[in-house]
Design an enzyme around this catalytic site. Sequence first.
Site, PDB file in Angstrom:
ATOM      1  N   HIS A  77       0.726  -1.135   0.065  1.00 10.43           N
ATOM      2  CA  HIS A  77       0.304   0.250  -0.062  1.00 10.43           C
ATOM      3  C   HIS A  77       0.945   1.097   0.028  1.00 10.43           C
ATOM      4  O   HIS A  77       0.332   2.269   0.364  1.00 10.43           O
ATOM      5  CB  HIS A  77      -0.911  -0.019   1.213  1.00 10.43           C
TER       6      HIS A  77
HETATM    7 FE1  FES Z   1       0.048  -1.947   3.630  1.00 12.49          FE
HETATM    8 FE2  FES Z   1       2.842  -2.129   3.959  1.00 12.49          FE
HETATM    9  S1  FES Z   1       1.783  -0.525   3.412  1.00 12.49           S
HETATM   10  S2  FES Z   1       1.328  -3.716   4.550  1.00 12.49           S
END
Ligand code: FES
Length: 167
Positions: free
Chosen positions: A132
């Site tokens: 993410h």
């Molecule tokens: Fe979501 Fe690493 S940014 S698990």
Amino acid sequence: MAGVVGVGAAVWPFIDQMRPDASTLALSSVEVDVSSLTPGMSLTVKWRGKPVFIRNRTPEEIESSQKVPLDELKDPLARNANLASDAQATDIDRSAGAGKENWLVMVGVCTHLGCIPLGQQGEYGGWFCPCHGSVYDTSGRIRKGPAPENMAVPVFSFISDTKIRVG
Ligand code: FES
């Protein structure tokens, strides 16, 4: 009397199963030879089921982390299990300490939802989590993205100049 012997025979096998065997104990810490890691090299070891990143940082990586003002950090705490829980996330307190600040040892798990970040990527030259988009700097501190905390520094120590024990 026969009853007492019978109870004893039934209890002992149970107690034996409760005792951790040698292989379980060995997993609680891991010794790592870091003699082949020149500056700029890393390795990953498995400890208690998790990846632990060990990196011999370059002088440039140390400097770029050192010059970040603490009030710019998203997570101001060192998250270093070897220090007090309120230790600040200075570069030295994220590293193996004075004289060994080139060594960074941390659990290689993104503090957002647990993905394994990729090393030497992202805009701070540290780690980038592709799940993410969390971005960590060269001392593993969270700088951008959804992760709430710096990557955790586990209990570790140098047991010789070239050997680290994690755990
Ligand atoms: Fe979501 Fe690493 S940014 S698990």
